[in-house]
Enzyme design. Structure first.
Site, PDB file in Angstrom:
ATOM      1  CG  HIS A 186      -8.864  -5.309  -2.547  1.00 46.92           C
ATOM      2  ND1 HIS A 186      -7.868  -4.362  -2.628  1.00 46.92           N
ATOM      3  CD2 HIS A 186      -8.919  -5.684  -1.246  1.00 46.92           C
ATOM      4  CE1 HIS A 186      -7.353  -4.170  -1.424  1.00 46.92           C
ATOM      5  NE2 HIS A 186      -7.955  -4.971  -0.571  1.00 46.92           N
ATOM      6  CE1 TYR A 240      -4.213  -1.239  -0.030  1.00 53.45           C
ATOM      7  CE2 TYR A 240      -3.567  -2.573   1.849  1.00 53.45           C
ATOM      8  CZ  TYR A 240      -4.464  -2.269   0.835  1.00 53.45           C
ATOM      9  OH  TYR A 240      -5.603  -3.003   0.692  1.00 53.45           O
ATOM     10  CG  ASP A 270      -7.645  -3.200  -5.937  1.00 57.06           C
ATOM     11  OD1 ASP A 270      -7.068  -2.838  -4.896  1.00 57.06           O
ATOM     12  OD2 ASP A 270      -7.896  -4.393  -6.188  1.00 57.06           O
TER      13      ASP A 270
HETATM   14  C1  PPY Z   1      -8.635  -5.128   3.022  1.00 58.68           C
HETATM   15  O1  PPY Z   1      -9.223  -5.183   4.104  1.00 58.68           O
HETATM   16  O2  PPY Z   1      -9.202  -5.379   1.973  1.00 58.68           O
HETATM   17  C2  PPY Z   1      -7.258  -4.758   2.944  1.00 58.68           C
HETATM   18  O3  PPY Z   1      -6.721  -4.735   1.902  1.00 58.68           O
HETATM   19  C3  PPY Z   1      -6.496  -4.443   4.130  1.00 58.68           C
HETATM   20  C4  PPY Z   1      -6.774  -3.192   4.818  1.00 58.68           C
HETATM   21  C5  PPY Z   1      -7.058  -3.255   6.140  1.00 58.68           C
HETATM   22  C6  PPY Z   1      -7.271  -2.100   6.822  1.00 58.68           C
HETATM   23  C7  PPY Z   1      -7.163  -0.893   6.187  1.00 58.68           C
HETATM   24  C8  PPY Z   1      -6.856  -0.862   4.844  1.00 58.68           C
HETATM   25  C9  PPY Z   1      -6.660  -2.007   4.162  1.00 58.68           C
END
Ligand code: PPY
Length: 508
Positions: free
Chosen positions: A366, A245, A273
């Site tokens: 995702h 990220y 995404d």
């Molecule tokens: C998701 O939950 O889909 C993630 O990719 C992880 C996440 C968890 C908490 C904040 C941002 C992303």
């Protein structure tokens, strides 16, 4: 940081909204100013005010969340560690075991033995019964009406085999290379956050199982375990990838990426995404039910963090929504690792990634957790193979630009369909989370044994001795783009699918 030793007695005096200290992993933090901005609400912090919050903190925060993932404006000295605490002097927190929790523990004790778990759906069914409700809600939730979440699996039902017969299939081999690295299966463990929500060892369960089965683990940015812990746990020669990220503070991202490269990570999968997190309503409803409605309303009126959006959404505030194609050369300048975009959803973007010199793309939505009504990865795969292939004279799979898909995979049969359509490998996420949430490492080990059995059987039954023999002509994917083709229902999958709920009257 500071080497000051603070006694538990002193920490215990800072147990109010006016002065709130907590202990996490032996360090003392002054979180007074942060109380009203905490994505999970102030109540939960205040419960641990003056005490050790590690057990509560651990499963739902990446280890460095306090220091790294607070938004930049929170990086003031008061939010940082005041010093270490003398462990013998810390006040214990009484944890009340509710009736619901007692019942859950009973269900845990009554899990079937692993020999009764015959497929990946079984893990999901057991996980749903034995996981803490909030953890299940977080892992299983998906965006809005969860249509894409279900479509990801259903899309595989629109691909049918055209097997070949009378081939000597005594020996079948489904091993492959992913970005040049050996893998015993054409699949990898894809990144999923917050592994300790499901099991105290979190992502370590995956590291160990990946080593045992000779497959590759993609470490998530938001793992519950520390990044270095997961790298340290790898066996000599074990290959790991990293999911990224991108932080609004690019220096943080640069440091993380370069550290990962130094530690031997072999490829960087940049998530593209999630400029904003999707609305995962099962998860949000849990958070909402845990809130004090008066506090939510007051905070909203004061313009503070809206926790109704769910903790995941609030944690995600560090992710940079300005990430853009023009940033790609910067990534190429800071690392020599192959770069792959994770979350590509049309051939035009796949082509642009190829032209930008990237090593591949993950055709992914995702796990249905972002844009609802985005198409399944496997549907996009067919389009990318055709359109990018024609425009750049490429055939897939190839070594230069590799295609991956994830989402909805529950069987080796699904994986092999994606391989037939041109994927190098397929990412599997939730099924492994469910496996370790219900059975720890042994669960993931068993899941991979099941997949091994399924690969062997399916390879023989389709008449392929190696993955090279699984060609596009072996599948009929002519209905893949058509979204209105009824097929027989998938009872195991469907019975695991938990219907979403409407808003409910508050209990009086
Ligand atoms: C998701 O939950 O889909 C993630 O990719 C992880 C996440 C968890 C908490 C904040 C941002 C992303």
């Amino acid at each position: 940081m500071s080497k000051v030793m603070i006694s538990g007695k002193e920490v215990a005096t800072h147990n109010t909204r006016e002065s709130c200290w907590i202990i996490v992993h032996g360090k003392v933090y002054d979180v007074t100013d942060f109380l009203d901005d905490h994505p999970g609400g102030s109540r939960i912090i205040l419960k641990y005010a003056g005490k050790d919050a590690t057990a509560e903190y651990d499963p739902i925060h990446p280890p460095d969340a306090i220091t790294t993932h607070l938004p930049p404006e929170k990086h003031n000295p008061r939010a940082f560690s005041l010093g270490s605490v003398d462990p013998g002097t810390v006040q214990k927190v009484e944890v009340e075991v509710t009736d619901a929790e007692k019942q859950r523990l009973e269900r845990v004790a009554n899990r079937p033995s692993l020999s009764e778990i015959l497929n990946l759906h079984d893990f999901e069914a057991i996980a749903r019964m034995v996981m803490p409700e909030k953890a299940w809600a977080y892992y299983s939730s998906a965006a809005e009406d969860e249509i894409t979440n279900r479509e990801n699996h259903v899309a595989y039902h629109r691909i049918w085999w055209r097997p070949r017969i009378l081939r000597d299939v005594t020996h079948v081999d489904w091993s492959t290379k992913i970005l040049g690295h050996a893998s015993k299966m054409p699949l990898y463990i894809t990144a999923t956050a917050l592994g300790k929500l499901g099991h105290p060892d979190g992502e370590l369960n995956l590291t160990k199982a990946a080593a045992k089965h000779g497959i590759i683990q993609m470490i998530p940015t938001l793992a519950s375990c520390a990044f270095d812990e997961l790298v340290d746990a790898a066996q000599p020669g074990q290959v790991q990838f990293l999911q990224l990220y991108v932080n609004q503070d690019r220096e943080i991202t640069k440091k993380f990426v370069q550290h990962a490269e130094k530690r031997g990570i072999k490829a960087l999968f940049i998530t593209v995404d999630a400029p904003q997190l999707g609305r995962r309503e099962k998860d949000m409803r849990q958070k909402f039910e845990a809130e004090d409605p008066a506090e939510v309303t007051a905070n909203k009126q004061e313009g503070k963090v809206d926790r109704m959006q769910g903790a995941a959404r609030a944690i995600s505030s560090f992710i940079d929504p300005s990430l853009d194609w023009k940033d790609i050369p910067w990534f190429q300048s800071i690392t020599k690792m192959p770069l792959i975009l994770k979350g590509v959803q049309c051939w035009e973007d796949a082509l642009q990634a190829y032209d930008a010199g990237l090593a591949g793309v993950v055709l992914s939505n995702h796990g249905g957790r972002q844009l609802d009504f985005s198409r399944s990865g496997v549907e996009v795969l067919a389009e990318v193979v055709r359109e990018v292939g024609a425009r750049r004279s490429l055939s897939f799979p190839n070594d230069k630009f590799q295609l991956f898909v994830d989402g909805g995979v529950r069987r080796a049969n699904d994986v092999l369909k994606a391989v037939a359509l041109g994927a190098t490998a397929v990412g599997v996420g939730r099924p492994f989370l469910y496996a370790f949430s219900s059975y720890g490492f042994e669960g993931v080990d068993h899941a991979l044994n099941i997949l091994t059995d399924e690969f062997e059987m399916n390879m023989r039954l389709i008449g392929a001795r190696s993955l090279k023999e699984i060609v596009p002509e072996m599948v009929d994917a002519s209905s893949l783009k058509s979204h209105i083709v009824p097929v027989p229902g998938d009872r195991l999958f469907d019975s695991n699918y938990e219907s979403m709920q409407h808003a409910r009257l508050r209990e009086v």
